[in-house]
Structure formats: C-alpha cells, structure tokens
Design an enzyme around this catalytic site. Structure first.
Site, PDB file in Angstrom:
ATOM      1  N   LYS A 130      -6.997   1.162  -3.361  1.00 40.37           N
ATOM      2  CA  LYS A 130      -6.567   0.507  -2.118  1.00 40.37           C
ATOM      3  C   LYS A 130      -6.659   1.463  -0.920  1.00 40.37           C
ATOM      4  O   LYS A 130      -7.237   1.120   0.114  1.00 40.37           O
ATOM      5  CB  LYS A 130      -5.137  -0.018  -2.281  1.00 40.37           C
ATOM      6  CG  LYS A 130      -4.455  -0.447  -1.000  1.00 40.37           C
ATOM      7  CD  LYS A 130      -5.188  -1.573  -0.277  1.00 40.37           C
ATOM      8  CE  LYS A 130      -4.662  -1.723   1.144  1.00 40.37           C
ATOM      9  NZ  LYS A 130      -5.384  -2.721   1.925  1.00 40.37           N
ATOM     10  N   LYS A 153      -0.537   5.848   8.505  1.00 37.06           N
ATOM     11  CA  LYS A 153       0.196   6.035   7.242  1.00 37.06           C
ATOM     12  C   LYS A 153      -0.783   6.038   6.062  1.00 37.06           C
ATOM     13  O   LYS A 153      -0.738   6.907   5.196  1.00 37.06           O
ATOM     14  CB  LYS A 153       1.221   4.906   7.078  1.00 37.06           C
ATOM     15  CG  LYS A 153       2.000   4.976   5.760  1.00 37.06           C
ATOM     16  CD  LYS A 153       2.480   3.603   5.290  1.00 37.06           C
ATOM     17  CE  LYS A 153       1.349   2.803   4.662  1.00 37.06           C
ATOM     18  NZ  LYS A 153       1.742   1.621   3.871  1.00 37.06           N
ATOM     19  N   THR A 191       0.867  -1.174   0.000  1.00 34.48           N
ATOM     20  CA  THR A 191       0.000   0.000   0.000  1.00 34.48           C
ATOM     21  C   THR A 191       0.903   1.223   0.000  1.00 34.48           C
ATOM     22  O   THR A 191       1.462   1.585   1.033  1.00 34.48           O
ATOM     23  CB  THR A 191      -0.917  -0.011   1.231  1.00 34.48           C
ATOM     24  OG1 THR A 191      -1.690  -1.204   1.194  1.00 34.48           O
ATOM     25  CG2 THR A 191      -1.831   1.190   1.229  1.00 34.48           C
TER      26      THR A 191
END
Lengths: 295, 295
Positions: free
Chosen positions: B173, B242, B97
């Site tokens: 995603k 994140k 990711t």
C-alpha cells in the site's frame, strides 16, 4: 505518382521503419554512415547512396532517424548534406530524438533555403517500429505536415500534432523519455523496498499494472524491473543519458528546475560507470539494487 | 445468519465504505472519535457506540479505517479498545494505511489473544470507495481471510493477496502511494518544462495518457496537474507526507535507499510550509511551478 523517399539512418529503429515504407509502396533511396547496414534495404528494393546528398532530390522528401544532434547536423549541414540538395520545396522529416534547440535552428535554416523541416520524433521500441505501432509527435509548417501525413501513417498507430514550431515536438519527445525513466526509477525503488521486506517483486508488479498503472509503460518496463531481466536491449543506457541530458539542457535554457531529471542523469551515469553503457535503459533500476546491497 | 460488523473510523473513506456494507445487508455498529460523524450511518440503520469496545463482540468482525498509526493503536490497545473485546475467534480487518512495523506488532498481539488481524489497505479515492471501486491488498491468516472475503468483495472491485504476513499488504500500500506521488512529481516537471518552452500542458497530457501512460493514475492526477486545478480535495498533502514518511521509515529499517522518496518528502514538506497542508496531494506538483517562478 508515388513519392520517392530518401531515408538516412538505418539503426535498430530506422531500419524497420524504412522497411515499412518500402512495404507501403514508396520508392526509396537509403544512406547510412556504416554502408553495410544498407544491405537489408537494398535487398528489399531500395537504392543505396554513398553520400547523404545521393538520397535527396529537389522538392523531394527525406527522412532522418539518427542517434543524436551531432549526427543530424553532419548529414544535414555538411558539404554533401541534405539541405542544399532539398530546395526548393522539399521536406525534411526529422524523426530522431534531438534537442529542441537544434530543431529551432534546423527549422530556420530549412525555411531560409525554401524548404521545410518537420519534426516527427517517435515513441516506441524497435518491435513497435516493425509492427507500425509507433506513436508520433509532429510539429512544423501546416502544408508540409499535410504532404507527409500518408508517410507518417505508414509508420505509426497515432500522430499527435504540436503546432508549427518544430521544437515543440522535440520537447514532448524528451519529456516522454523523462516520464518513462522516472517511472522506472520509481518502480525500482518500490519493488526493492518490497523485496527487502519479504514481498515478491512480481506480485507487486501484478497489482500495480492491473490497477492504477495498467498501461504500456508500466507493464513493459515494470516486468523487466520486477523480474530483473533486462534482455533484449531496446534502447541503451547511453542513449537514455543523452535524452535526459537534453531534458536538463532545455530545463536550464528555459529556467525550470527538474530535480527528478537531475537524479536520473546521475543514476544513468552511475550505471554507465559500472559498465552498463550498452545495456537496456530499464537496467537503470539496478542502481537501486546496488544501493541496497543486493543483486 | 448475517454477520454484525463493527466499523471504526468514519472519515471521507470510511463513511462511504460503511454505507456500502449496510447496503450489502450487514448489521452494523459504528464508532467515531468525533461522534457527530456517525449520524449519517445511524440514519441509514447502524447502531452508534460511544467507545470503540461498544462496537466489538467476542468472535465478531471489526473494521478500522483510521488516519494513522497513533489512531489505530488508540482504538485497538486502549482500555476501551478493540483487542480485549474481540477474543476469542474475532477478526480485526485493518484497512488504514499504517506502517508495516505496526502491522507486525498488531498481528502478533491479536494472535496472542486468540483472534486475527487481517491487513486490507485500499487503493482509491472517496468517489471510488462510494462506487465500490476500491482495490484491496490483503494479508493475514488464511482462515481469517476466507471469512472476511464477502465483506471485502462488498467494498472493492478487486482483491490482491499478499500472503500471511499482514505487514506485507501495508508495504504494498505505501509503495503504491509512493508510485503515485512519483508519477505526480514527474508529470509536474514534464508539463512545466513544456509550458516554459511554449507547449500546452494539456496537449502533452493528451498524448501521454492516450499512449504510454493510458492508465487511471496518470489520467486522473495528470488532468489536475496539466490544468493546475486541484479541486476537489480527495487526499491531503498532510496525509501524503505521512505515507511517504512511512515509506522512508520502512526503507531505513530494511536498509534500502530511496532517493526519489526522500525528494518527495521534501516536496510535500515544502507544500505544507506554503500553507497547502489540507489541499489535495496532487498539488505537490505546484512545487515545480514555484521553483520555476510561474503560477
């Protein structure tokens, strides 16, 4: 002997629900503030009342499906209202989305008069009501719940019991509407991020609703939000704002901050400010498009 | 002839994925910055590299499953990195990711070197990776996607194609992780409103996940949030922060305000400030309990 049911509130939810009870074989008396809305039911075999009290009998069962707290108070507590005509032994099934606070007050008042107040708010749009596909959260006195069970079975596909405190069912109901509005806001933000990055909204919708979010809430509302097509109107922005404000009122009362609910209240308010009051509540996601400077 | 695959990044997602490729009959070379993590794979038949470039061959296939943009840049662009050893004709399947921005840059650099960069980020926790139940969003050059298809099939239960722009798969995603975190925040707020009103959290969970929200995201994370039991850790608060920050970075870049994402960033930040950095990201919902003054 078949019960005669009084039904008050023939809006776009109440009307198909009342029809289903007639179909299930119940005798029925109906009341609606705007009397013209009773015609469909009268044609189908119901008797029309011109006052709320006309559809209520001592020891009987009355159902209310109304827009808000004020309407429920008016038909219940007014001089021609439900409460004084229902006792002793009657049951008021309150299916509207109202505040937990009013449910507490109503349950107490009904018990003082020797009758019962069962909260039974529903999940589902008008199409679901017509198809007997509603989900019902119920709470109230055990004996009363037992007596009304066949009636609720004739209206929905599943009943979830939340105990004896009527207000609990209303807490669950407004929480459900809050979860739905939250999912709409989240999808609105995600699909718009995709769109501005050059990803098709409907492709994102397909992935998410076939995998992690393969459920009715995301499939039905997500389709509207992905396609930016908010027709037909099932539940209005105005009513959604009412429900989110019920959530915030309850949150304040029990001292439980809900930042996402606060945001949703402002999102709906802004939609209403832009003239979308009577549009479907999924259109709250247009606020994300407005913010992003696109259509 | 069976392909030999290079696999870089053997964390709690990469390790079960690499094992599944070995089981599927692929020859394999593995690299991990902390070399001790390669032992399980070596025991299962993989060869160990001591530099990223050791596991890459000209025209071959290399998979990376890394924690963040910095790690991907380091193993790809460094002097012992992937890129110079992969050309011509090789394919880099990037399953981490990472930011859409880095994906754009990576795709361009790989094409300049005569090889391909396929973005194939995954949805699913470590258990899903082990069970080959991942869902994969892929994007990249059509020929490259065709060649790597059997490999992706060996890792997941479904692949969704988002065209030729690698970055598109990463947008999808990070949007998915945003939707998940949004659902957790919403459930946290709803269940806590219920709890403070005297309604059992788990009863609310049951209704919602058997009706409107009967889907993996609400069932799996909702159970943790309803029960306030956040074990075992699948994906940490730190990594979730994140990802939400990747969402906000992309939102800023394409100029698309995301108020809910901003809120989630602060929610996660506050959890980290309270020492929950390495706890499961579903524990972001504990922020709602903290705010409400309960455990």
């Amino acid at each position: 002997m078949t019960e005669t049911i009084g039904f008050i509130g023939l809006g776009n939810m109440g009307s198909p629900m009342a029809i289903n009870l007639l179909k299930a074989g119940y005798n029925m008396r109906v009341y609606n503030r705007d009397l013209s809305k009773t015609q469909t039911l009268v044609d189908a075999g119901a008797k029309r009342g011109v006052r709320p009290s006309d559809v209520v009998e001592h020891g009987g069962i009355v159902i209310t499906m109304l827009a808000n707290d004020e309407a429920l108070e008016a038909v219940t507590l007014g001089i021609d209202g439900i409460l004084t005509h229902l006792s002793p032994g009657g049951i008021h099934i309150s299916m509207s989305t109202v505040s937990p606070d009013l449910a507490r007050k109503m349950q107490k008042l009904h018990e003082q008069q020797g009758c019962h107040y069962v909260a039974a708010p529903v999940f589902g749009r008008p199409e679901a009501a017509a198809a007997r596909q509603l989900w019902i959260a119920e709470a109230g006195h055990p004996e009363a719940k037992k007596r009304v069970r066949p009636i609720l079975d004739a209206l929905g596909q599943g009943i979830f019991d939340f105990g004896e405190e009527a207000a609990n069912a209303n807490v669950v109901k407004i929480s459900g509407n809050f979860l739905l509005a939250s999912a709409m806001e989240a999808m609105g933000e995600a699909f718009t991020l995709g769109e501005k990055n050059g990803v098709e909204r409907t492709k994102m919708y397909e992935l998410f609703t076939q995998t992690l979010f393969a459920c009715p809430a995301y499939k039905s509302y997500g389709k509207r939000i992905a396609e930016k097509n908010f027709e037909p109107v099932g539940f209005t922005m105005q009513l959604a704002l009412k429900d989110i404000n019920l959530v915030l009122d309850s949150a304040k009362e029990v001292v439980s901050p809900m930042p996402l609910a606060s945001h949703l209240s402002n999102r709906l308010l802004s939609g209403i400010a832009r003239g979308r009051s009577d549009r479907d509540w999924s259109e709250l996601s247009r606020g994300v498009l407005d913010d992003a400077g696109i259509e």
